[in-house]
Design a protein around this motif. Sequence first.
Motif, PDB file in Angstrom:
ATOM      1  N   ASN A 105       0.802  -1.217   0.000  1.00 37.18           N
ATOM      2  CA  ASN A 105       0.000   0.000   0.000  1.00 37.18           C
ATOM      3  C   ASN A 105       0.838   1.271   0.000  1.00 37.18           C
ATOM      4  N   MET A 106       2.125   1.156   0.321  1.00 36.55           N
ATOM      5  CA  MET A 106       3.003   2.331   0.226  1.00 36.55           C
ATOM      6  C   MET A 106       2.970   2.875  -1.198  1.00 36.55           C
ATOM      7  N   TYR A 107       2.952   1.981  -2.191  1.00 36.30           N
ATOM      8  CA  TYR A 107       2.902   2.424  -3.583  1.00 36.30           C
ATOM      9  C   TYR A 107       1.639   3.239  -3.837  1.00 36.30           C
ATOM     10  N   PHE A 108       0.513   2.765  -3.349  1.00 35.29           N
ATOM     11  CA  PHE A 108      -0.750   3.455  -3.610  1.00 35.29           C
ATOM     12  C   PHE A 108      -0.827   4.789  -2.869  1.00 35.29           C
TER      13      PHE A 108
ATOM     14  N   PHE B 138       1.769  10.730   6.841  1.00 35.45           N
ATOM     15  CA  PHE B 138       1.501   9.324   7.140  1.00 35.45           C
ATOM     16  C   PHE B 138       2.554   8.423   6.507  1.00 35.45           C
ATOM     17  N   SER B 139       2.883   8.685   5.241  1.00 35.26           N
ATOM     18  CA  SER B 139       3.854   7.836   4.550  1.00 35.26           C
ATOM     19  C   SER B 139       5.251   7.982   5.144  1.00 35.26           C
ATOM     20  N   ARG B 140       5.593   9.164   5.603  1.00 37.75           N
ATOM     21  CA  ARG B 140       6.895   9.369   6.247  1.00 37.75           C
ATOM     22  C   ARG B 140       6.997   8.512   7.510  1.00 37.75           C
ATOM     23  N   ALA B 141       5.917   8.466   8.277  1.00 38.17           N
ATOM     24  CA  ALA B 141       5.909   7.653   9.501  1.00 38.17           C
ATOM     25  C   ALA B 141       5.919   6.157   9.157  1.00 38.17           C
ATOM     26  N   LEU B 142       5.125   5.778   8.166  1.00 37.97           N
ATOM     27  CA  LEU B 142       5.031   4.364   7.789  1.00 37.97           C
ATOM     28  C   LEU B 142       6.319   3.869   7.136  1.00 37.97           C
ATOM     29  N   MET B 143       6.993   4.735   6.404  1.00 33.57           N
ATOM     30  CA  MET B 143       8.216   4.332   5.711  1.00 33.57           C
ATOM     31  C   MET B 143       9.304   3.902   6.696  1.00 33.57           C
TER      32      MET B 143
END
Length: 167
Positions: A51-54, A74-79
């Motif tokens: 889901n990172m891609y999406f 959100f993506s910065r935290a999830l990455m």
Amino acid sequence: MYHRLWLIVNTALVVILTVYIWIISPHDSSSVVLAQLLAQIAVIFFIVNVNMYFIFLVIRNTSQRNVKIRLAKFSRALMKWHIKIGVSATILILAHALINLSKVGPLVGYTHVKFVSGYLAILMLSVTLFAGYLRYKKSSGFRRKFHLTSAMILLAAFLIHIFVLLN
């Protein structure tokens, strides 16, 4: 609009997998049930990573600034968790594979379509991990595309593996 579809598809995949694994394809052996549980947890981890891609796709394609900002945070935290999630999922998948090779393999044969699709999925997992390692060491456009392409092929391979019937 797309984020709703994205959530619906992810939720549906998890629900379908749960129903399939625990209702349609149950087993009597406690070790095989453990292997199923490990695989289901790993699939959820892989879904999070794919889901990172999406998330990045929505960031690139949306015109709403507040959505971009929220997803970027959100993506910065999830990455920060991407590699840890991928490695954890890999360990779970390897445990799943070892249990099934020792318990189910002798019963159905190691060349059963379920096993062959599993071999393909593990091969693609290895390629994806290698591509991710290359990207981690030195990011480039080619390495990003290589990691993304191998991850999408892995997604297809493990979905095929999941839905091949063992009977």
